[in-house]
Write a protein that holds these residues in place. Structure first.
Motif, PDB file in Angstrom:
ATOM      1  N   ASP A   1       4.422   0.527  -5.675  1.00 60.08           N
ATOM      2  CA  ASP A   1       5.643  -0.183  -6.072  1.00 60.08           C
ATOM      3  C   ASP A   1       6.321  -0.820  -4.861  1.00 60.08           C
ATOM      4  O   ASP A   1       6.782  -1.970  -4.928  1.00 60.08           O
ATOM      5  N   MET A   2       6.394  -0.073  -3.754  1.00 52.52           N
ATOM      6  CA  MET A   2       7.052  -0.605  -2.561  1.00 52.52           C
ATOM      7  C   MET A   2       6.318  -1.828  -2.015  1.00 52.52           C
ATOM      8  O   MET A   2       6.935  -2.806  -1.585  1.00 52.52           O
ATOM      9  N   VAL A   3       4.990  -1.789  -2.031  1.00 52.02           N
ATOM     10  CA  VAL A   3       4.214  -2.940  -1.563  1.00 52.02           C
ATOM     11  C   VAL A   3       4.396  -4.115  -2.516  1.00 52.02           C
ATOM     12  O   VAL A   3       4.613  -5.254  -2.093  1.00 52.02           O
ATOM     13  N   ARG A   4       4.317  -3.852  -3.803  1.00 47.57           N
ATOM     14  CA  ARG A   4       4.459  -4.916  -4.799  1.00 47.57           C
ATOM     15  C   ARG A   4       5.814  -5.602  -4.706  1.00 47.57           C
ATOM     16  O   ARG A   4       5.916  -6.823  -4.835  1.00 47.57           O
ATOM     17  N   GLU A   5       6.865  -4.815  -4.465  1.00 44.29           N
ATOM     18  CA  GLU A   5       8.223  -5.362  -4.428  1.00 44.29           C
ATOM     19  C   GLU A   5       8.604  -5.900  -3.062  1.00 44.29           C
ATOM     20  O   GLU A   5       9.735  -6.367  -2.867  1.00 44.29           O
ATOM     21  N   GLY A   6       7.684  -5.838  -2.097  1.00 42.72           N
ATOM     22  CA  GLY A   6       7.976  -6.353  -0.767  1.00 42.72           C
ATOM     23  C   GLY A   6       8.809  -5.420   0.088  1.00 42.72           C
ATOM     24  O   GLY A   6       9.290  -5.803   1.151  1.00 42.72           O
ATOM     25  N   LYS A   7       8.986  -4.160  -0.352  1.00 44.71           N
ATOM     26  CA  LYS A   7       9.745  -3.192   0.430  1.00 44.71           C
ATOM     27  C   LYS A   7       8.891  -2.541   1.505  1.00 44.71           C
ATOM     28  O   LYS A   7       9.409  -1.880   2.401  1.00 44.71           O
ATOM     29  N   ALA A   8       7.574  -2.677   1.395  1.00 44.56           N
ATOM     30  CA  ALA A   8       6.650  -2.141   2.396  1.00 44.56           C
ATOM     31  C   ALA A   8       5.594  -3.191   2.699  1.00 44.56           C
ATOM     32  O   ALA A   8       5.173  -3.936   1.809  1.00 44.56           O
ATOM     33  N   THR A   9       5.189  -3.244   3.964  1.00 45.47           N
ATOM     34  CA  THR A   9       4.146  -4.181   4.371  1.00 45.47           C
ATOM     35  C   THR A   9       2.777  -3.669   3.966  1.00 45.47           C
ATOM     36  O   THR A   9       1.928  -4.421   3.471  1.00 45.47           O
ATOM     37  N   VAL A  10       2.569  -2.375   4.190  1.00 40.61           N
ATOM     38  CA  VAL A  10       1.274  -1.732   3.948  1.00 40.61           C
ATOM     39  C   VAL A  10       1.502  -0.364   3.317  1.00 40.61           C
ATOM     40  O   VAL A  10       2.430   0.352   3.691  1.00 40.61           O
ATOM     41  N   GLY A  11       0.659  -0.010   2.385  1.00 44.60           N
ATOM     42  CA  GLY A  11       0.627   1.347   1.866  1.00 44.60           C
ATOM     43  C   GLY A  11      -0.611   2.048   2.397  1.00 44.60           C
ATOM     44  O   GLY A  11      -1.663   1.420   2.532  1.00 44.60           O
ATOM     45  N   VAL A  12      -0.484   3.317   2.729  1.00 40.07           N
ATOM     46  CA  VAL A  12      -1.642   4.112   3.165  1.00 40.07           C
ATOM     47  C   VAL A  12      -1.622   5.393   2.342  1.00 40.07           C
ATOM     48  O   VAL A  12      -0.731   6.229   2.508  1.00 40.07           O
ATOM     49  N   ILE A  13      -2.592   5.524   1.453  1.00 35.71           N
ATOM     50  CA  ILE A  13      -2.566   6.631   0.492  1.00 35.71           C
ATOM     51  C   ILE A  13      -3.979   7.154   0.250  1.00 35.71           C
ATOM     52  O   ILE A  13      -4.959   6.547   0.680  1.00 35.71           O
ATOM     53  N   SER A  14      -4.072   8.282  -0.413  1.00 40.07           N
ATOM     54  CA  SER A  14      -5.359   8.773  -0.904  1.00 40.07           C
ATOM     55  C   SER A  14      -5.324   8.733  -2.416  1.00 40.07           C
ATOM     56  O   SER A  14      -4.265   8.918  -3.026  1.00 40.07           O
ATOM     57  N   ILE A  15      -6.468   8.475  -3.009  1.00 39.26           N
ATOM     58  CA  ILE A  15      -6.595   8.337  -4.458  1.00 39.26           C
ATOM     59  C   ILE A  15      -5.731   7.166  -4.928  1.00 39.26           C
ATOM     60  O   ILE A  15      -4.527   7.307  -5.158  1.00 39.26           O
ATOM     61  N   ALA A  16      -6.359   5.999  -5.018  1.00 34.80           N
ATOM     62  CA  ALA A  16      -5.642   4.762  -5.327  1.00 34.80           C
ATOM     63  C   ALA A  16      -4.937   4.851  -6.671  1.00 34.80           C
ATOM     64  O   ALA A  16      -5.420   5.495  -7.609  1.00 34.80           O
ATOM     65  N   PRO A  17      -3.757   4.199  -6.802  1.00 33.07           N
ATOM     66  CA  PRO A  17      -3.022   4.205  -8.063  1.00 33.07           C
ATOM     67  C   PRO A  17      -3.733   3.349  -9.103  1.00 33.07           C
ATOM     68  O   PRO A  17      -4.741   2.707  -8.816  1.00 33.07           O
ATOM     69  N   ARG A  18      -3.188   3.308 -10.306  1.00 29.53           N
ATOM     70  CA  ARG A  18      -3.795   2.506 -11.363  1.00 29.53           C
ATOM     71  C   ARG A  18      -3.842   1.036 -10.952  1.00 29.53           C
ATOM     72  O   ARG A  18      -3.045   0.568 -10.135  1.00 29.53           O
ATOM     73  N   ASP A  19      -4.811   0.321 -11.501  1.00 26.21           N
ATOM     74  CA  ASP A  19      -5.038  -1.071 -11.125  1.00 26.21           C
ATOM     75  C   ASP A  19      -3.801  -1.920 -11.375  1.00 26.21           C
ATOM     76  O   ASP A  19      -3.134  -1.807 -12.397  1.00 26.21           O
ATOM     77  N   ARG A  20      -3.509  -2.780 -10.391  1.00 22.54           N
ATOM     78  CA  ARG A  20      -2.423  -3.745 -10.534  1.00 22.54           C
ATOM     79  C   ARG A  20      -2.909  -5.058  -9.952  1.00 22.54           C
ATOM     80  O   ARG A  20      -3.421  -5.100  -8.827  1.00 22.54           O
ATOM     81  N   ASN A  21      -2.731  -6.123 -10.705  1.00 21.88           N
ATOM     82  CA  ASN A  21      -3.259  -7.413 -10.274  1.00 21.88           C
ATOM     83  C   ASN A  21      -2.611  -7.915  -8.996  1.00 21.88           C
ATOM     84  O   ASN A  21      -3.213  -8.688  -8.252  1.00 21.88           O
TER      85      ASN A  21
END
Length: 320
Positions: free
Chosen positions: A148-168
């Protein structure tokens, strides 16, 4: 209810109006708080919102007793496009700064505590030596929050394990896989078991990292073979799990990067990779967005496979 105006009026929508709409949504529809974030007055923000609705000929905000309480359906759709427009403006500004040779800026990372400490800390240390003018900001969140933070422009990069559900509009790029390690206090009976099996593990109290995708992954593995897990205590991250295990509250499964025999001297570890699928770390990026050169350099420091040419081909790909 407003009547739709002729489409040519949309041409006069101003960026400031879109900024106000986005700010109000991010402030949970508290116009006063949005005004503070925008360095403006509450009446000025309210005026911009009214003008935006008049320009579009649409009701964007739900109001009750003179207060904004949410968005209409049209407001929800307008917010999506408004955020995208503002993100495009930021990308253009980034291109301008890069063409001028500006080396300063910031990188906002949306990540978990475990990734921040064990994966990103050495990267940030090395990167800031090369780019002392670039500020690093870390925002905590799980996969969905980071997305959500990456999509909304609140974060430049996300670094996570186990990717979230697909988002275009958000791209997940895997870069490294890790096996799970079983940790226990010295002398624990599980350390003497010759061959680890799920059935053996289910006989001991567990410290479970939960709520988290890793915790869900572990529970589902046991559930598939009709085994119950005796969850003695839940921990919010690997460090807390290690503390609880060290205190004798149970055994735990953590990513291999979070365990070191040299530093975790009050624990013992055993490889559990034959029982569980590896944990894959991914970066999250917003599609069709400009990244400053220093962001690409940061990502390549995270992992050599995250090189600019490859990332650009994915960010600007027409296939989501």
């Amino acid at each position: 209810m407003r009547q739709s105006s002729p489409s040519p009026s949309i041409q006069v929508v101003k960026l400031r109006q879109l900024q106000c709409l986005c700010a109000v949504a991010e402030a949970d529809f508290n116009v006063s708080r949005a005004a503070v974030a925008l360095h403006a007055t509450q009446p000025a923000v309210s005026k911009q919102l009214r003008q935006l609705e008049e320009e579009l000929g649409l009701d964007l905000l739900q109001r009750y007793g003179g207060r904004v309480i949410g968005l209409t359906d049209a407001g929800e759709r307008t917010l999506v496009f408004g955020r995208r427009a503002l993100q495009c403006v930021e990308s253009i500004r980034g291109l301008t700064q890069e063409s001028r040779g500006d080396s300063g800026g910031s990188i906002v990372l949306a990540t978990s505590h475990t990734h921040a400490k064990y994966v990103l800390l050495p990267v940030i240390r090395a990167f800031t030596r090369r780019y002392p003018k670039v500020r690093i900001l870390v925002r905590h969140g799980g996969p969905e929050q980071a997305s959500d933070m990456v999509r909304e422009g609140k974060a430049t990069v996300g670094v996570i394990s186990i990717a979230p559900r697909d988002r275009n509009d958000v791209l997940a790029v895997p870069f490294r896989s890790y096996r799970l390690v079983l940790i226990a206090p010295p002398g624990h009976p599980v350390l003497k078991v010759k061959t680890l099996t799920l059935e053996r593990l289910s006989g001991y109290p567990f410290v479970l990292i939960h709520p988290s995708p890793l915790g869900v992954h572990v529970l589902e593995k046991f559930k598939r073979v009709d085994l119950d897990v005796d969850v003695a205590v839940e921990a919010v991250n690997a460090d807390m799990a290690k503390d609880f295990v060290g205190a004798g509250l149970g055994i735990a499964l953590i990513p291999s990067f979070a365990y070191s025999p040299r530093t975790d001297r009050n624990l013992r570890g055993r490889d559990a990779g034959h029982l569980f699928d590896p944990v894959t770390s991914s970066i999250l990026l917003r599609r069709e967005s400009h990244l400053p050169r220093y962001v690409y350099d940061f990502l390549e420091t995270v992992d050599a496979t995250l090189e600019r040419r490859r990332l650009d081909s994915l960010i600007f790909s027409q296939d989501p």
